[in-house]
Motif scaffolding. Structure first.
Motif, mmCIF file in Angstrom:
data_model
loop_
_atom_site.group_PDB
_atom_site.id
_atom_site.type_symbol
_atom_site.label_atom_id
_atom_site.label_comp_id
_atom_site.label_asym_id
_atom_site.label_seq_id
_atom_site.Cartn_x
_atom_site.Cartn_y
_atom_site.Cartn_z
ATOM 1 N N ARG A 133 -4.875 13.068 3.805
ATOM 2 C CA ARG A 133 -4.934 12.576 2.428
ATOM 3 C C ARG A 133 -4.164 11.255 2.301
ATOM 4 O O ARG A 133 -4.637 10.311 1.655
ATOM 5 N N ARG A 138 -5.531 3.701 2.741
ATOM 6 C CA ARG A 138 -6.698 2.842 2.966
ATOM 7 C C ARG A 138 -7.305 2.406 1.636
ATOM 8 O O ARG A 138 -7.595 1.228 1.436
ATOM 9 N N SER A 139 -7.464 3.336 0.714
ATOM 10 C CA SER A 139 -8.025 3.005 -0.605
ATOM 11 C C SER A 139 -7.146 1.994 -1.340
ATOM 12 O O SER A 139 -7.654 1.052 -1.952
ATOM 13 N N ALA A 140 -5.838 2.220 -1.283
ATOM 14 C CA ALA A 140 -4.913 1.303 -1.959
ATOM 15 C C ALA A 140 -5.001 -0.101 -1.368
ATOM 16 O O ALA A 140 -5.002 -1.094 -2.099
ATOM 17 N N GLY A 166 0.810 -1.215 0.000
ATOM 18 C CA GLY A 166 0.000 0.000 0.000
ATOM 19 C C GLY A 166 0.838 1.258 0.000
ATOM 20 O O GLY A 166 0.555 2.214 -0.726
ATOM 21 N N ASP A 214 2.389 2.346 -3.303
ATOM 22 C CA ASP A 214 1.468 2.928 -4.276
ATOM 23 C C ASP A 214 1.229 4.417 -4.046
ATOM 24 O O ASP A 214 0.624 5.075 -4.883
ATOM 25 N N ARG A 232 -3.496 8.963 4.620
ATOM 26 C CA ARG A 232 -4.222 7.863 5.271
ATOM 27 C C ARG A 232 -5.364 7.389 4.391
ATOM 28 O O ARG A 232 -5.606 6.189 4.254
ATOM 29 N N ARG A 233 -6.088 8.347 3.812
ATOM 30 C CA ARG A 233 -7.208 7.998 2.937
ATOM 31 C C ARG A 233 -6.700 7.235 1.709
ATOM 32 O O ARG A 233 -7.270 6.219 1.297
ATOM 33 N N MET A 234 -5.597 7.703 1.134
ATOM 34 C CA MET A 234 -5.025 7.057 -0.047
ATOM 35 C C MET A 234 -4.509 5.655 0.289
ATOM 36 O O MET A 234 -4.695 4.713 -0.502
ATOM 37 N N VAL A 254 -7.585 -1.405 0.350
ATOM 38 C CA VAL A 254 -8.904 -1.966 0.053
ATOM 39 C C VAL A 254 -8.942 -2.459 -1.388
ATOM 40 O O VAL A 254 -9.463 -3.540 -1.670
ATOM 41 N N GLU A 255 -8.374 -1.681 -2.292
ATOM 42 C CA GLU A 255 -8.335 -2.056 -3.695
ATOM 43 C C GLU A 255 -7.590 -3.375 -3.895
ATOM 44 O O GLU A 255 -7.933 -4.172 -4.762
ATOM 45 N N LYS A 256 -6.570 -3.588 -3.083
ATOM 46 C CA LYS A 256 -5.798 -4.839 -3.175
ATOM 47 C C LYS A 256 -6.487 -5.993 -2.435
ATOM 48 O O LYS A 256 -5.985 -7.103 -2.399
#
Length: 175
Positions: A159, A165-167, A117, A120, A161-163, A169-171
């Motif tokens: 920003r 988390r998204s990365a 994560g 990325d 932390r949000r990024m 979750v996406e994985k």
């Protein structure tokens, strides 16, 4: 050096993309600059931000040279040759894990997942996460190292932390 070498190396390895060799080279370059500049340090209580600022400059100089080298791709120059970041923090979590803690750690991400994560993330977001969460530097010190106001550090952290988390979750690593 005994106190600060491990955090310095962890920071450099994380920001440089996980390459242990590059982190060692940059740490050595940083310590040389620290020894040369130590007589000029007027406020010893501000050693940590001073040290990390020197390290950041060494890394920036390295990246600048890497970008100018034609055979180096921008991706390799930005991330280094290693595979990850965050081994220190995740290893700390895993080090305390015994058989009785297995169930409690079911929801904790592994080192490799966190590294995936973080790799990325753009460099600014990755760096602020490493300084604040992995190196445990206060917001004000992070601001000094990064050369930005404290409010900017807060917004970058939010920003990042949000990024992250998204990365993750996406994985497929969490919800």
């Amino acid at each position: 050096m005994d106190v600060w070498h491990a955090p310095l190396r962890r920071y450099l390895r994380g920001v440089a993309g996980g390459s242990p060799d590059l982190a060692d080279d940059l740490a050595q370059e940083t310590w040389v600059a620290v020894v040369r500049g130590l007589p000029g340090l007027r406020h010893p209580e501000r050693f940590a931000p001073w040290l990390f600022t020197i390290a950041r400059r060494a890394l920036t100089n390295h990246l600048r040279q890497a970008y100018q080298t034609p055979e180096t791709s921008p991706r390799a120059a930005r991330t280094g040759t290693g595979t990850g970041i965050g081994a220190g923090a995740a290893a700390d979590v895993e080090a305390g894990a015994g058989p009785e803690a297995d169930h409690a750690l079911d929801d904790v991400l592994t080192t490799m997942q966190v590294e995936a994560g973080l790799n990325d993330l753009p460099p600014q977001e990755r760096e602020v996460l490493i300084l604040f969460h992995l190196e445990d530097l206060p917001l004000a010190v992070c601001a000094q190292v990064l050369g930005v106001p404290t409010g900017t550090v807060k917004s970058r952290l939010h920003r990042a932390r949000r990024m992250l988390r998204s990365a993750l979750v996406e994985k497929g690593y969490g919800a």
